[in-house]
Design an enzyme around this catalytic site. Sequence first.
Site, short mmCIF file in Angstrom:
data_model
loop_
_atom_site.label_atom_id
_atom_site.label_comp_id
_atom_site.label_asym_id
_atom_site.label_seq_id
_atom_site.Cartn_x
_atom_site.Cartn_y
_atom_site.Cartn_z
N ASP A 24 0.79 -1.23 0.00
CA ASP A 24 0.00 0.00 0.00
C ASP A 24 0.83 1.29 0.00
OD1 ASP A 24 -1.78 -2.04 0.22
OD2 ASP A 24 -3.01 -1.14 1.77
N GLU A 51 -4.10 -6.95 13.34
CA GLU A 51 -3.59 -6.71 11.99
C GLU A 51 -2.13 -6.27 12.02
OE1 GLU A 51 -4.90 -4.08 8.04
OE2 GLU A 51 -5.60 -3.51 10.04
#
Length: 849
Positions: free
Chosen positions: A583, A815
């Site tokens: 990302d 996460e």
Amino acid sequence: MAGSSRGSTRSRAASKSSTTQNPPIPNPTRKDKTRNTNSLIRVFSVNLKFLLGFAVIAFVIATFSIYQVVNHMEKPQKLRVITPLPAPKLMDLPMFQGEHRESLYWGTYRPQVYFGVRARTPQSLVAGLMWIGVKDGRYFMRHVCQDSDELKQYGWTSHNGRDYGHQVLIEQTMSLTTSFLKSKDRGSGYGGDWAVRIGVQSNESVPDEEMLNTAHLFFYVADEGGKSLSLGSRVFDIHGDSILASGSRTEIGDWQLHLLSEDVSAIHYSGFKTPHIHNLSDLVQADLAVQARKSGHLLLSDSSDDSPNILVFQISARIPFKADIVFLSGTSTRDSRIEERASRLTGTSLTSLLSEKQKEFDNKFKKCFSLSEELGLEPVTVGKAALGNMLGGIGYFFGQSKISLPSTSTLNAGDNYVLYWPAELYTAVPSRPFFPRGFLWDEGFHQLLIWRWDIYISLDIIGHWLDLMNIDGWIPRELILGAEALSKVPEEFVLQHPTNGNPPTLFLALRDLISKLKKEKFAAAEARDISVFLDRAFVRLEAWFKWFNTTQAGKEPGSYYWHGRDAATIRELNPKTLSSGLDDYPRASHPSEDERHVDLRCWMHLAADSMHSIAELLKMDKDIQKEYGLTAKLLSDFELLNQMHLDTKNGAYCDYGNHTEKVQLTWKIVETGSNYPRRELVREVLDKPVLQLVPHHGYVSLFPFILRLIPPGSSILESQLDLISNRSILWTDFGLRSLSKTSSMYMKRNTEHDAPYWRGPIWIPLNYLIVSSLHHYSLEPGPYREKAKTVYNELRSNLIRNIVGNYKRTGYLWEQYDQQKKGKGKGARLFTGWTATVLLIMAEAYHEV
């Protein structure tokens, strides 16, 4: 007739030629008027026939051409991007039919809800659980997994992926357990029967108040295809075996839903007729609200729409209590044995069966992962939860992805997308509350864990993904199939872009399988099936490889770059590279075709080497073996790698591209086309970019190390070990941070609304890859073996301690983990996708490349 006509002509010609012998040579000077006249007539006759024939043929051709043009206008030619690869499907292999297919027919394949059951078929019969939670004196409906519910903990503490799972859900005032069991018994229909035991307990120190001591559960059954369901004949028989609902399905025959509980005080129901099953929570709450206004009680209305395809049953009881719900298939057959089967899946019999399944899970877990006793009990508990949630989070989805059309396309006026073909996907998911759908690059990490537990489930999942490949060899990076999956996705992430890839991490698992095959680690039947799978998969893997090798290739031989970066952005500090999976990890400041991404180059080496190994294993054509062998050799050329990507000063590998460090976000007044200008953070470039190595060190800098392309005797290996262990760069006591503290982009926001994601926080999948390679180099003879071993032991210990500690404190795997705040879990919680690879770190079960 045409044949006889041609035969007559041939006969006449043959007859004439046999009767004429040596005709006289005509005198060219003699004028024979009769002969000339006859010749003219014959010529005219022939020409006329020729012209008429030509006219007919021309008319037919013109008519056909006009038809083709009109037909083409009415039915546009199918786009390549939505055309499936014309190759045999992996899911059509015999190993995925018969008993295997039936054994996986029912399952907890709805990861987006707290508890849900469905079949692996489109338009399935589905079932699920809702309940009313209490917080701060107010009621809230629980159904779809979401952080805003603020459950203290939830997730599968064990699940075998096939026929058993146990889940704990801790509310503010009470705790629930759901135990799922499947059974294939004599008399049952296709896929067998299943049961769920729901238990409810009060949490400690809960006040003795009526609203806190009574629980309201809502169990439902729904037909996605809209088929009518029948209300059971003994719905209100709360003291016996209550038949809640019944119906019929083509695959399983007639079916019944039973409830058995000695604790239930009341049952109410509502029936709905709607195609929108994903909005069921709203329907139930609306029905409860109407009744609350009428009677002052939160009770369903005991009414139904005509021919309902959804039936919801409210089960009320004082806490503590338990209820057994049983689904029986094939109930209309002569030998259906309904009472026997229902009895076997309820009460003390169910208790025994659940206990046996839990023991089987524990024993298999111990055999598969062999965790050292030195780790203690807490890591074992976390390891089981990691595996259980990975397997319990496997979902089945069916639908059509939305594929982005180029801006220049005129195919669908007004639309910016086309639909992929209708497809099914059986897959693990990254996170039930946040990402309950398929992600391509996550799935490779998932399979590193799943194949060690159940090789056939793993092959089934990989096969589903590869069957989604289009004719160009492209696979969508994110699969959003069906209304339930779509309801959880922000609009900007729905469209899939066919120019963009995603790391081909499925090769991590495939390469691992190949290595284990060569070492004869599988039983004979498993080894044979894996080989058959690889043989069928090869054409798809080859198309996938060639898609990457052509569409993502750079200008220089052996160079690659991720497509999809926005070169025109005015709001991103550094244009994101979503296709890389990393990302906002900083790349060249100005995207261009001159870029070279070192991580993609390494992924391509893994892919080429895997293809070569498969071709070699299956004894394929020597030319195929040679082609992939040469490609792998080129991409492992250490000297060429260093020429392209090595920062010799720091011993780090870097991207290359058009870059400047002089970029910042500045507040500016921006005209928006309305009457009111807005103040926004806008990208400002203060210096001209130049082609250079991009001076950001982090996970990307370690990819040649991760893929073990550095010779064990090279001094660059020592530089990489120093990079890893340097506290000013990547090292923390909780794991390796994603970006060096010395980077100009460290913990910088990418836009006004995008917090740093891969710019500092600790990510477990990349730490797993790095730990795995440290372990590899700690076993390789060379001058840096001991140093690699020391770093390996410390990093492994730090990761396990931090993840287990966070789970103990919060009840979740996360996460990411905060590199600044003592390793605290952050981002999405219940992130039991690739974070579950901590179990492999505990077991020291590393992939081979």
